[in-house]
Write an enzyme that holds these catalytic residues in place. Sequence first.
Site, PDB file in Angstrom:
ATOM      1  N   ARG A  40     -22.700  10.783  22.845  1.00 50.24           N
ATOM      2  CA  ARG A  40     -23.803  11.668  23.248  1.00 50.24           C
ATOM      3  C   ARG A  40     -24.017  11.649  24.763  1.00 50.24           C
ATOM      4  O   ARG A  40     -24.454  12.652  25.330  1.00 50.24           O
ATOM      5  CB  ARG A  40     -25.084  11.277  22.520  1.00 50.24           C
ATOM      6  CG  ARG A  40     -25.123  11.795  21.091  1.00 50.24           C
ATOM      7  CD  ARG A  40     -26.395  11.410  20.406  1.00 50.24           C
ATOM      8  NE  ARG A  40     -26.591  12.196  19.194  1.00 50.24           N
ATOM      9  CZ  ARG A  40     -27.622  12.037  18.373  1.00 50.24           C
ATOM     10  NH1 ARG A  40     -28.539  11.132  18.629  1.00 50.24           N
ATOM     11  NH2 ARG A  40     -27.748  12.794  17.304  1.00 50.24           N
ATOM     12  N   LYS A 201     -27.827  12.395  -1.392  1.00 53.40           N
ATOM     13  CA  LYS A 201     -28.713  13.086  -2.340  1.00 53.40           C
ATOM     14  C   LYS A 201     -28.614  14.602  -2.295  1.00 53.40           C
ATOM     15  O   LYS A 201     -28.495  15.178  -1.215  1.00 53.40           O
ATOM     16  CB  LYS A 201     -30.162  12.703  -2.036  1.00 53.40           C
ATOM     17  CG  LYS A 201     -30.451  11.260  -2.322  1.00 53.40           C
ATOM     18  CD  LYS A 201     -31.883  10.956  -1.970  1.00 53.40           C
ATOM     19  CE  LYS A 201     -32.206   9.512  -2.305  1.00 53.40           C
ATOM     20  NZ  LYS A 201     -33.484   9.117  -1.719  1.00 53.40           N
ATOM     21  N   GLY A 357     -23.699  13.108  12.347  1.00 56.99           N
ATOM     22  CA  GLY A 357     -24.062  11.884  11.642  1.00 56.99           C
ATOM     23  C   GLY A 357     -22.901  11.126  11.024  1.00 56.99           C
ATOM     24  O   GLY A 357     -21.930  10.781  11.684  1.00 56.99           O
ATOM     25  N   GLY A 380     -29.269  15.994  11.848  1.00 57.66           N
ATOM     26  CA  GLY A 380     -30.286  16.887  11.294  1.00 57.66           C
ATOM     27  C   GLY A 380     -30.235  18.273  11.919  1.00 57.66           C
ATOM     28  O   GLY A 380     -30.377  19.287  11.229  1.00 57.66           O
TER      29      GLY A 380
HETATM   30  N1  LIG Z   1     -21.496   7.737  -4.390  1.00 57.86           N
HETATM   31  C1  LIG Z   1     -22.446   7.352  -3.569  1.00 57.86           C
HETATM   32  N2  LIG Z   1     -23.465   6.576  -3.998  1.00 57.86           N
HETATM   33  C2  LIG Z   1     -24.433   6.184  -3.154  1.00 57.86           C
HETATM   34  N3  LIG Z   1     -24.494   6.523  -1.843  1.00 57.86           N
HETATM   35  C3  LIG Z   1     -23.507   7.293  -1.377  1.00 57.86           C
HETATM   36  C4  LIG Z   1     -22.445   7.744  -2.199  1.00 57.86           C
HETATM   37  N4  LIG Z   1     -21.635   8.494  -1.455  1.00 57.86           N
HETATM   38  C5  LIG Z   1     -22.135   8.501  -0.216  1.00 57.86           C
HETATM   39  N5  LIG Z   1     -23.250   7.788  -0.148  1.00 57.86           N
HETATM   40  C6  LIG Z   1     -24.054   7.466   1.039  1.00 57.86           C
HETATM   41  O1  LIG Z   1     -24.585   8.617   1.596  1.00 57.86           O
HETATM   42  C7  LIG Z   1     -24.995   8.276   2.910  1.00 57.86           C
HETATM   43  C8  LIG Z   1     -25.003   9.506   3.748  1.00 57.86           C
HETATM   44  O2  LIG Z   1     -25.801  10.425   3.096  1.00 57.86           O
HETATM   45  P1  LIG Z   1     -26.788  11.385   3.825  1.00 57.86           P
HETATM   46  O3  LIG Z   1     -27.394  12.279   2.807  1.00 57.86           O
HETATM   47  O4  LIG Z   1     -27.679  10.581   4.722  1.00 57.86           O
HETATM   48  O5  LIG Z   1     -25.755  12.176   4.627  1.00 57.86           O
HETATM   49  P2  LIG Z   1     -25.933  12.563   6.104  1.00 57.86           P
HETATM   50  O6  LIG Z   1     -26.180  11.312   6.885  1.00 57.86           O
HETATM   51  O7  LIG Z   1     -26.934  13.651   6.179  1.00 57.86           O
HETATM   52  O8  LIG Z   1     -24.554  13.123   6.418  1.00 57.86           O
HETATM   53  P3  LIG Z   1     -24.232  13.512   7.846  1.00 57.86           P
HETATM   54  O9  LIG Z   1     -24.827  12.393   8.650  1.00 57.86           O
HETATM   55  O10 LIG Z   1     -22.772  13.553   7.871  1.00 57.86           O
HETATM   56  O11 LIG Z   1     -24.941  14.787   8.116  1.00 57.86           O
HETATM   57  C9  LIG Z   1     -24.030   7.233   3.404  1.00 57.86           C
HETATM   58  O12 LIG Z   1     -24.766   6.140   3.865  1.00 57.86           O
HETATM   59  C10 LIG Z   1     -23.215   6.902   2.164  1.00 57.86           C
HETATM   60  O13 LIG Z   1     -23.051   5.529   1.962  1.00 57.86           O
HETATM   61  O1  LIG Z   2     -30.226  10.991  16.120  1.00 56.42           O
HETATM   62  C1  LIG Z   2     -30.751  12.084  15.855  1.00 56.42           C
HETATM   63  O2  LIG Z   2     -30.532  12.713  14.793  1.00 56.42           O
HETATM   64  C2  LIG Z   2     -31.591  12.718  16.903  1.00 56.42           C
HETATM   65  O3  LIG Z   2     -31.567  12.001  18.088  1.00 56.42           O
HETATM   66  C3  LIG Z   2     -32.999  12.958  16.412  1.00 56.42           C
HETATM   67  O4  LIG Z   2     -33.615  11.744  16.154  1.00 56.42           O
HETATM   68  P1  LIG Z   2     -34.884  11.702  15.192  1.00 56.42           P
HETATM   69  O5  LIG Z   2     -34.376  11.990  13.801  1.00 56.42           O
HETATM   70  O6  LIG Z   2     -35.462  10.323  15.346  1.00 56.42           O
HETATM   71  O7  LIG Z   2     -35.827  12.783  15.633  1.00 56.42           O
END
Ligand SMILES: Nc1ncnc2c1ncn2[C@@H]1O[C@H](COP(=O)(O)OP(=O)(O)OP(=O)(O)O)[C@@H](O)[C@H]1O
Ligand SMILES: O=C(O)[C@H](O)COP(=O)(O)O
Length: 400
Positions: A40, A201, A357, A380
Amino acid sequence: MSKKTLANLSASDLSGKRAFVRVDFNVPVDDSGNITDDTRIRAALPTIKDLMQKGAKVILASHFGRPKGVDDKLRLTPVAKRLSELLGQEVVKTDDCIGEEVAAKVSALQNGQVLLLENVRFYKEEEKNDPDFAQKLAANADLYVNDAFGTAHRAHASTEGVTHYLSPSVAGYLIEKELQYLQSAIESPQRPLAAIIGGSKVSSKIGVIETLLEKCDKLIIGGGMIFTFYKARGLNVGKSLVEEDKLELAKSLEAKAKEKGVTFLLPTDVVVADKFAADANSQTVSIENIPDGWMGLDIGPDSVKLFQEALADCKSIVWNGPMGVFEFDKFAVGTEAIAHTLAEVSKQGATTIIGGGDSVAAVEKVGLAEQMSHISTGGGASLELLEGKVLPGIAALDEA
Ligand SMILES: Nc1ncnc2c1ncn2[C@@H]1O[C@H](COP(=O)(O)OP(=O)(O)OP(=O)(O)O)[C@@H](O)[C@H]1O
Ligand SMILES: O=C(O)[C@H](O)COP(=O)(O)O
């Protein structure tokens, strides 16, 4: 993009001017506070360097973590150090983001010098988008540049509020690039367009799945959310993650895909574990044979093959969310295989976009980041953009 950008401002607009630049330096750090990934910071360099070259006095502002008041562990001091190294020039650091110390250090800045303010979230007014606080942030500057794509979905004082007190308010090069890739991926993609959605989820991805069902030709689902879809189909999912209150929704999303003629793919086999741990015992089973007491933590090899075949002819691919619990090496195989597949189709000319992410972390872990068309710096924010939402930090900028 219909917003004014830094490219629209020349040296004569910027020389000697104090530019308040919102960046997203919310970088991951280890337990000792060392930066573990400076992506970043590097992503903001084109904007910072352009401003320096055009003779502006650069005032950088960022949040870091989610502090409740002043928190010494969440100071931006390590970021200032890293940025100084990257710029090959000392970055002045303040201990606050408003007030007299800031005013004094800003007035001592020479053209082309860079100053980093302390974490704006040390003030609760930041997240409240408090107008007085926004005015105080703006008090030391002449114009505003927003390059904090990762925070553009937040209507905070330093992302939205300040635009009411500074003119012009323009987008930096990172925001411009993020919009160029993420918006055109879903508004005017080369087809077939595939979306791969993973993560834990369904509930956190409903919006994006619904929007993508309107836009893409193929929708591939992985991660923890698959078990809600299986349960909705009447399958036994053992101890896998399930959102009981989303079963009807899962059914309706599948039905909607059918109605729209979108190829909707769920894994056909999964890797199940006897506990949620890195050293769990595991086995690969078809989705009809998930044993009682076991939980699915990754997609299996047949699913990887199925997904690879579906992606082979795609010209555009958007990926958000891991296929499994990739934090545990044993269950990172499916996610890493998808990263390799995307690198492969990228080589063959497809546009591949990784939406923030965890999926970005996975692609970086296997060293394939360079091979993707675009890696978003926003988690996000990229999700909200793909959902078609308006990002307040961008909406507030001047029209081109
Ligand atoms: N089968 C599973 N059971 C439980 N948790 C899972 C499974 N598959 C993936 N995960 C978990 O999902 C998490 C990521 O899910 P999340 O909904 O937060 O996605 P995200 O962070 O929004 O994705 P991105 O960051 O790529 O946008 C990871 O920590 C991963 O371990
Ligand atoms: O890491 C992020 O997704 C951004 O820096 C936003 O952070 P925040 O979810 O704490 O607002």
